[in-house]
Write a protein that holds these residues in place. Structure first.
Motif, PDB file in Angstrom:
ATOM      1  N   LEU A 177       0.778  -1.135  -0.146  1.00  0.00           N
ATOM      2  CA  LEU A 177       0.119   0.063  -0.058  1.00  0.00           C
ATOM      3  C   LEU A 177       0.908   1.250   0.003  1.00  0.00           C
ATOM      4  O   LEU A 177       0.399   2.322  -0.778  1.00  0.00           O
ATOM      5  N   LEU A 178       1.899   1.327   0.761  1.00  0.00           N
ATOM      6  CA  LEU A 178       2.724   2.517   0.731  1.00  0.00           C
ATOM      7  C   LEU A 178       3.289   2.803  -0.623  1.00  0.00           C
ATOM      8  O   LEU A 178       3.201   3.894  -1.129  1.00  0.00           O
ATOM      9  N   PRO A 179       3.904   1.894  -1.211  1.00  0.00           N
ATOM     10  CA  PRO A 179       4.449   2.195  -2.875  1.00  0.00           C
ATOM     11  C   PRO A 179       3.202   2.582  -3.499  1.00  0.00           C
ATOM     12  O   PRO A 179       3.343   3.407  -4.715  1.00  0.00           O
ATOM     13  N   ALA A 180       1.985   1.920  -3.586  1.00  0.00           N
ATOM     14  CA  ALA A 180       0.905   2.054  -4.113  1.00  0.00           C
ATOM     15  C   ALA A 180       0.428   3.749  -4.049  1.00  0.00           C
ATOM     16  O   ALA A 180       0.250   4.338  -5.023  1.00  0.00           O
ATOM     17  N   TRP A 181       0.242   4.097  -2.784  1.00  0.00           N
ATOM     18  CA  TRP A 181      -0.003   5.484  -2.438  1.00  0.00           C
ATOM     19  C   TRP A 181       0.917   6.403  -2.918  1.00  0.00           C
ATOM     20  O   TRP A 181       0.504   7.257  -3.533  1.00  0.00           O
ATOM     21  N   LEU A 182       2.455   6.129  -2.910  1.00  0.00           N
ATOM     22  CA  LEU A 182       3.330   7.002  -3.351  1.00  0.00           C
ATOM     23  C   LEU A 182       3.093   7.090  -5.132  1.00  0.00           C
ATOM     24  O   LEU A 182       3.282   8.425  -5.735  1.00  0.00           O
ATOM     25  N   ILE A 183       3.171   6.064  -5.603  1.00  0.00           N
ATOM     26  CA  ILE A 183       2.866   6.019  -7.115  1.00  0.00           C
ATOM     27  C   ILE A 183       1.716   6.745  -7.631  1.00  0.00           C
ATOM     28  O   ILE A 183       1.697   7.459  -8.569  1.00  0.00           O
ATOM     29  N   ILE A 184       0.412   6.341  -7.073  1.00  0.00           N
ATOM     30  CA  ILE A 184      -0.655   6.987  -7.527  1.00  0.00           C
ATOM     31  C   ILE A 184      -0.461   8.617  -7.275  1.00  0.00           C
ATOM     32  O   ILE A 184      -0.834   9.534  -7.897  1.00  0.00           O
ATOM     33  N   ARG A 185       0.070   9.054  -5.810  1.00  0.00           N
ATOM     34  CA  ARG A 185       0.211  10.254  -5.745  1.00  0.00           C
ATOM     35  C   ARG A 185       1.305  11.217  -6.692  1.00  0.00           C
ATOM     36  O   ARG A 185       0.930  12.092  -7.252  1.00  0.00           O
ATOM     37  N   VAL A 186       2.231  10.526  -6.954  1.00  0.00           N
ATOM     38  CA  VAL A 186       3.144  11.197  -8.214  1.00  0.00           C
ATOM     39  C   VAL A 186       2.580  10.934  -9.542  1.00  0.00           C
ATOM     40  O   VAL A 186       2.718  12.058 -10.189  1.00  0.00           O
ATOM     41  N   GLY A 187       1.918   9.889  -9.775  1.00  0.00           N
ATOM     42  CA  GLY A 187       1.320   9.941 -11.005  1.00  0.00           C
ATOM     43  C   GLY A 187       0.040  10.759 -11.326  1.00  0.00           C
ATOM     44  O   GLY A 187       0.196  11.232 -12.379  1.00  0.00           O
ATOM     45  N   LEU A 188      -0.489  11.370 -10.290  1.00  0.00           N
ATOM     46  CA  LEU A 188      -1.491  12.631 -10.514  1.00  0.00           C
ATOM     47  C   LEU A 188      -1.053  13.856 -10.330  1.00  0.00           C
ATOM     48  O   LEU A 188      -1.729  14.848 -10.759  1.00  0.00           O
TER      49      LEU A 188
END
Length: 458
Positions: A177-188
């Motif tokens: 979840l932590l990498p997913a949260w970071l990836i989505i946040r950077v992706g947006l």
């Protein structure tokens, strides 16, 4: 009441979690299925090994009586239990039966199974779900051994296996979840930068956004830029419209001002009468211009074709011609209607009435005294065509496109007007899904205006 908007970030994150849970559940189901299948297979193998050991025992004891056989077979059963006892597992129920020459010589207690039916033989004994059975036969000695046992884990998971299944999920959640949260946040972030760029602009800045380097955001940026381009064009048209309207109103207002000043300063009866007539003319011209401006604004203010309702075009045209009859009578112009009894067309009533009024009034205005205006309704090639023909001077072919421009008037025009009639007619036709076309008449002097409609008919 505050309305909480949905979060795209949460949507993506929840979607990631849902996919992860589905994968885990699918893996869990597969693992449980394989565990249960392998457990049944292993217990079947162990049960067959025990049955073969009893078979070897029976071959050794030969034809001893059942009383001597029972303790020996019972000890073999205890050896089967020994494995489960040493490992501390749940001890499954076990049933053993031994036949010799078709007679039952040994039967253990019926632990959870229906009572043994000696007459049914080894192959006819009932077996419950969740049990496995092994039947071994020695044709030489006539001995048949039947052993049945319940399968461990068939009706429950061991407590230790719960941790086995859930531990990977619990340990992987924070690391996924932590990498997913970071990836989505950077992706947006590129989307947020576009929002920030739009928010920082003033209300008058409609310049296009910079192209996005991202394939997914390029359609969004392109759509916003096209919208800004359309808004810019509309604002420019509206500005031109205001300038033209002010210029067009300037002349009648100047006439009103001059004649009003004359009325306040002159004492001559003739001058007073002339000034009064000029004042009335200026007011009429200004009033006509204002009405035309309002009609122009209403004719194209709403292009939503879902507001079109089926109506009888013949009835509407006849009603508008009746109202135009008084103006035609003053100029001794005859109006003729050529139409079927009914003609249903999906239309917007107010703009369609404005279209008819402007075409008919123009035809009456430019026809000579004693002339004729012909209004016809016909259906050709699946389209409904409304035509208005007059006997006036017509319009030169090179000028027929120009007359649709707002406030445009022909250079040699001697009739009073605002130059808005055909502009209103064109926008009203477009609102009713129609196209307007001008042509000089072939059978004599005059102009013929045709409006063809593709609207829904009933």
């Amino acid at each position: 009441m505050t309305r909480h908007n949905r979060s795209l970030f949460k949507r993506l994150l929840y979607g990631f979690i849902s996919v992860m849970m589905l994968i885990w559940l699918a893996n869990l189901a597969l693992d449980v299925y394989e565990t249960r299948t392998s457990k049944r297979r292993d217990m079947q193998r162990e049960l067959r090994a025990s049955a073969l050991r009893i078979m070897v025992l029976m071959q050794t004891v030969g034809e001893r009586p059942p009383e001597q056989i029972k303790p020996l077979v019972h000890k073999m059963e205890q050896l089967h239990y020994a494995l489960y006892t040493e490992l501390g597992w749940y001890i499954p129920a076990l049933q053993t039966q031994v036949w010799r020459h078709g007679a039952l010589v040994y039967a253990s207690e019926d632990q959870g199974l229906p009572p043994t039916d000696a007459a049914a033989g080894p192959y006819g004994q009932p077996l419950k779900d969740g049990w496995v059975v092994s039947v071994e036969t020695d044709a030489a000695t006539g001995v048949t051994v039947r052993m049945a046992t319940e399968v461990i884990g068939e009706w429950m998971l061991q407590v230790s296996s719960i941790g086995y299944y859930f531990a990977p999920l619990l340990f992987s959640i924070p690391f996924l979840l932590l990498p997913a949260w970071l990836i989505i946040r950077v992706g947006l972030r590129p989307l947020k930068s576009i929002v920030g760029e739009i928010e920082e602009r003033s209300a008058t800045d409609l310049s296009p956004l910079a192209p996005s380097p991202y394939l997914e955001l390029s359609p969004l940026v392109g759509s916003v830029n096209r919208l800004m381009e359309r808004l810019t064009e509309r604002l420019e048209r509206e500005q031109e419209f205001l300038i033209d309207a002010a210029h067009e109103l300037k002349t009648p207002l100047s006439i009103i001002q001059i004649n009003a000043d004359t009325l306040t300063t002159t004492r001559t009866a003739q001058r007073v009468e002339d000034a009064g007539q000029g004042l009335r003319t200026g007011v009429e011209r200004a009033t006509h211009t204002v009405h035309q401006l309002l009609a122009l604004a209403r004719s194209g203010g709403d292009r939503d074709h879902t507001s079109l309702m089926p109506r009888d075009l013949v009835e509407l045209v006849a009603d508008r011609l009746a109202q135009a009859g008084q103006i035609a009578a003053t100029r001794h112009v005859e109006i003729e209607l050529q139409a079927p009894e009914r003609c249903m067309l999906a239309m917007h009533l107010e703009s369609m009435a404005s279209l008819i009024d402007n075409l008919v009034s123009n035809a009456v205005k430019y026809s000579p005294e004693g002339g004729r205006v012909t209004v016809a309704i016909a259906e050709a090639d699946g389209r409904i065509v409304l035509s208005v023909a007059d006997q006036g001077p017509g319009i030169a072919p090179e000028m027929q496109r120009k007359v649709f421009e707002r406030f445009f008037r022909l250079p040699d025009q001697d009739q009073a007007g605002s130059g808005l009639g055909l502009a209103i007619a064109e926008r009203a036709a477009a609102r009713n899904q129609g196209r307007i076309r001008l042509a000089n008449r072939d059978d004599g002097p005059g102009l013929q205006v045709e409006v063809s409609f593709d609207g829904v008919r009933e």
